[in-house]
Design a protein around this motif. Structure first.
Motif, PDB file in Angstrom:
ATOM      1  N   THR A 142       0.826  -1.209   0.000  1.00  0.00           N
ATOM      2  CA  THR A 142       0.000   0.000   0.000  1.00  0.00           C
ATOM      3  C   THR A 142       0.858   1.255   0.000  1.00  0.00           C
ATOM      4  O   THR A 142       0.600   2.210  -0.750  1.00  0.00           O
ATOM      5  N   ALA A 143       1.910   1.259   0.842  1.00  0.00           N
ATOM      6  CA  ALA A 143       2.785   2.432   0.904  1.00  0.00           C
ATOM      7  C   ALA A 143       3.521   2.649  -0.415  1.00  0.00           C
ATOM      8  O   ALA A 143       3.695   3.786  -0.858  1.00  0.00           O
ATOM      9  N   ILE A 144       3.931   1.570  -1.054  1.00  0.00           N
ATOM     10  CA  ILE A 144       4.634   1.703  -2.335  1.00  0.00           C
ATOM     11  C   ILE A 144       3.706   2.287  -3.396  1.00  0.00           C
ATOM     12  O   ILE A 144       4.080   3.194  -4.150  1.00  0.00           O
ATOM     13  N   PHE A 145       2.487   1.785  -3.475  1.00  0.00           N
ATOM     14  CA  PHE A 145       1.561   2.245  -4.512  1.00  0.00           C
ATOM     15  C   PHE A 145       1.122   3.687  -4.303  1.00  0.00           C
ATOM     16  O   PHE A 145       0.942   4.439  -5.264  1.00  0.00           O
ATOM     17  N   PHE A 146       0.962   4.110  -3.032  1.00  0.00           N
ATOM     18  CA  PHE A 146       0.405   5.430  -2.770  1.00  0.00           C
ATOM     19  C   PHE A 146       1.448   6.477  -2.412  1.00  0.00           C
ATOM     20  O   PHE A 146       1.179   7.675  -2.530  1.00  0.00           O
ATOM     21  N   ALA A 147       2.636   6.063  -1.973  1.00  0.00           N
ATOM     22  CA  ALA A 147       3.644   7.042  -1.555  1.00  0.00           C
ATOM     23  C   ALA A 147       4.942   6.914  -2.338  1.00  0.00           C
ATOM     24  O   ALA A 147       5.850   7.719  -2.153  1.00  0.00           O
ATOM     25  N   GLY A 148       5.044   5.925  -3.209  1.00  0.00           N
ATOM     26  CA  GLY A 148       6.291   5.715  -3.928  1.00  0.00           C
ATOM     27  C   GLY A 148       6.375   6.545  -5.198  1.00  0.00           C
ATOM     28  O   GLY A 148       5.441   7.234  -5.596  1.00  0.00           O
ATOM     29  N   GLU A 149       7.536   6.480  -5.826  1.00  0.00           N
ATOM     30  CA  GLU A 149       7.773   7.151  -7.099  1.00  0.00           C
ATOM     31  C   GLU A 149       8.046   6.068  -8.135  1.00  0.00           C
ATOM     32  O   GLU A 149       9.161   5.545  -8.208  1.00  0.00           O
ATOM     33  N   PRO A 150       7.048   5.696  -8.929  1.00  0.00           N
ATOM     34  CA  PRO A 150       7.196   4.565  -9.843  1.00  0.00           C
ATOM     35  C   PRO A 150       8.367   4.724 -10.803  1.00  0.00           C
ATOM     36  O   PRO A 150       8.661   5.823 -11.272  1.00  0.00           O
ATOM     37  N   ALA A 151       9.029   3.608 -11.063  1.00  0.00           N
ATOM     38  CA  ALA A 151      10.193   3.590 -11.956  1.00  0.00           C
ATOM     39  C   ALA A 151       9.802   3.004 -13.299  1.00  0.00           C
ATOM     40  O   ALA A 151      10.487   2.150 -13.848  1.00  0.00           O
ATOM     41  N   LEU A 152       8.684   3.456 -13.850  1.00  0.00           N
ATOM     42  CA  LEU A 152       8.178   2.871 -15.091  1.00  0.00           C
ATOM     43  C   LEU A 152       9.184   2.992 -16.236  1.00  0.00           C
ATOM     44  O   LEU A 152       9.268   2.118 -17.097  1.00  0.00           O
ATOM     45  N   ALA A 153       9.965   4.074 -16.242  1.00  0.00           N
ATOM     46  CA  ALA A 153      10.927   4.265 -17.325  1.00  0.00           C
ATOM     47  C   ALA A 153      12.008   3.198 -17.323  1.00  0.00           C
ATOM     48  O   ALA A 153      12.659   2.963 -18.338  1.00  0.00           O
ATOM     49  N   ARG A 154      12.211   2.554 -16.173  1.00  0.00           N
ATOM     50  CA  ARG A 154      13.265   1.541 -16.090  1.00  0.00           C
ATOM     51  C   ARG A 154      12.743   0.142 -16.388  1.00  0.00           C
ATOM     52  O   ARG A 154      13.480  -0.835 -16.310  1.00  0.00           O
ATOM     53  N   LEU A 155      11.462   0.045 -16.744  1.00  0.00           N
ATOM     54  CA  LEU A 155      10.889  -1.266 -17.013  1.00  0.00           C
ATOM     55  C   LEU A 155      11.015  -1.635 -18.488  1.00  0.00           C
ATOM     56  O   LEU A 155      10.042  -1.893 -19.175  1.00  0.00           O
ATOM     57  N   SER A 156      12.230  -1.621 -19.008  1.00  0.00           N
ATOM     58  CA  SER A 156      12.458  -2.074 -20.380  1.00  0.00           C
ATOM     59  C   SER A 156      12.174  -3.567 -20.447  1.00  0.00           C
ATOM     60  O   SER A 156      12.361  -4.288 -19.477  1.00  0.00           O
ATOM     61  N   PRO A 157      11.702  -4.052 -21.589  1.00  0.00           N
ATOM     62  CA  PRO A 157      11.274  -5.456 -21.651  1.00  0.00           C
ATOM     63  C   PRO A 157      12.437  -6.431 -21.536  1.00  0.00           C
ATOM     64  O   PRO A 157      13.355  -6.409 -22.357  1.00  0.00           O
TER      65      PRO A 157
END
Length: 390
Positions: A142-157
């Motif tokens: 819960t804390a990760i989803f609501f308080a974190g800073e997603p690293a979507l740019a680092r999710l290369s396939p």
């Protein structure tokens, strides 16, 4: 199942599979589902302590039952050591190897004493520990989803990962799933085993998969596969700093919960093998007051307490995975001989073999050597008794 594995297995799996971690998790879940279904079918037919040791003996012959039991005892003894060392690493990170080994040994002996007093008391302690662990995991996600800073740019396939890396990740993640067979190994101590065991195993597996998938997605979104693979304590790194001490305490408690169940399961298989003459008969003694195999429990506890002084955490996990996958391969082969519903055991058997032999080479060599020693001991014993290998 929900123990130290969920706190420790995702980092090495991410190193192997990159952002293919979720594919590895799915593969591990498929193999675990096949194994769980197979174990449930066999446990309903053979509601005796010993799990695949009993199934292999009844369906494939004495040797295969013995090899399953040998693999289980050896692999889960290594798992006990890994869990004890995990407890020490989280509770006393600055003590050094000697101090941590002492704490690990003390944890093993304390939980052995708890198991000595009967399954019901151990089961209550396990329920409390798992409840706390689930609350910590839920709070972390819960804390990760609501308080974190997603690293979507680092999710290369699939960075740096091929099929072998994903399979190796699945083998490593299987370590975190292993545990559903504990119900089957306690067959003689479960009320109405024909009805209870086939229901309990799949339900436990499904709940665990939901928890693991949520944790894996949260870690990938927050850290990215590269940082996740490099982190020795990824969940504590991913949550806000104020929550990190809680996560560390939860990880140590989860490891205690795993250790509690592991000592219980290993001692029951040791008891079953001793009762059948494959191990010293003294290990088949049952305490008249508590109704538990107290000699087997004491020996297992002492062996693990000594082992933590000489083993390495990563090596213990790799060896344990290889041995336990061998155990389940024999369980699936046993279920295949039932001649009905052969698809699930066939998939499970294939999956166990593939995952076992895509583990790190050192784990494959060590695991194969220990199984070979066990097979040689059985052959010598059979020849000395004038029997023929079956």
């Amino acid at each position: 199942m929900i123990g130290a594995g969920v706190f420790a297995a995702f980092a090495p799996a991410a190193r192997a599979a990159g952002s293919g971690l979720l594919v590895g998790l799915a593969l591990a879940a498929v193999v675990a589902y096949c194994n769980a279904t197979t174990s449930a079918r066999l446990a309903a037919r053979y509601p005796s302590s010993g799990g695949a040791y009993v199934y292999g003996r009844e369906r494939l012959g004495d040797f295969w039952g013995y090899l399953a039991g040998w693999g289980f005892v050896a692999g889960k003894t290594a798992s006990c050591a890994a869990m004890a060392l995990t407890v020490a690493a989280y509770t006393a990170p600055g003590l050094g190897r000697v101090g941590q080994s002492a704490i690990a040994a003390a944890a093993v002996l304390a939980l052995t004493a708890l198991n000595y007093r009967g399954v019901q008391r151990s089961a209550l302690a396990t329920r409390v520990i798992v409840t706390v662990s689930l609350l910590v995991l839920a709070g972390s996600v819960t804390a990760i989803f609501f308080a974190g800073e997603p690293a979507l740019a680092r999710l290369s396939p699939f960075p740096g990962a091929g099929p072998l890396g994903i399979l190796q990740a699945a083998g490593l993640l299987f370590f975190a799933f292993a545990g559903y067979a504990r119900i089957a190994t306690l067959g003689e101590e479960v009320r109405d085993p024909e009805r209870t065991i086939p229901r309990a195993i799949p339900i436990a597996l499904a709940l665990t998969l939901v928890v693991y998938a949520a944790v894996a997605i949260a870690l990938l979104l927050q850290l990215g596969p590269a940082a996740l693979g490099a982190a020795p304590d990824p969940l504590a790194l991913a949550v806000p700093s104020w929550l990190s001490p809680v996560v560390r305490a939860g990880a140590a408690l989860a490891a205690l919960g795993s250790l509690l169940a592991l000592v219980l399961g290993v001692s029951r298989t040791t008891f079953a093998m001793a009762r059948d003459g494959h191990l010293p008969k003294q290990l088949a003694a049952v305490n008249p007051r508590f109704g538990v195999p107290h000699h087997a429990e004491l020996v297992v506890g002492v062996v693990v307490a000594v082992l933590v002084a000489f083993t390495d955490l990563r090596g213990a996990i790799g060896f344990s995975s290889f041995a336990v996958l061998t155990y389940y391969a024999i369980a699936n082969a046993s279920a295949w001989t039932l001649r009905t519903g052969r698809l699930v055991p066939a998939v499970g058997l294939t999956g166990c073999v593939v995952l076992a032999f895509t583990l790190p080479l050192s784990s494959v060599i060590t695991g194969g050597a220990v199984l070979a020693v066990g097979a040689l001991a059985w052959l010598i014993r059979s020849r000395l008794r004038g029997g023929r290998p079956s």
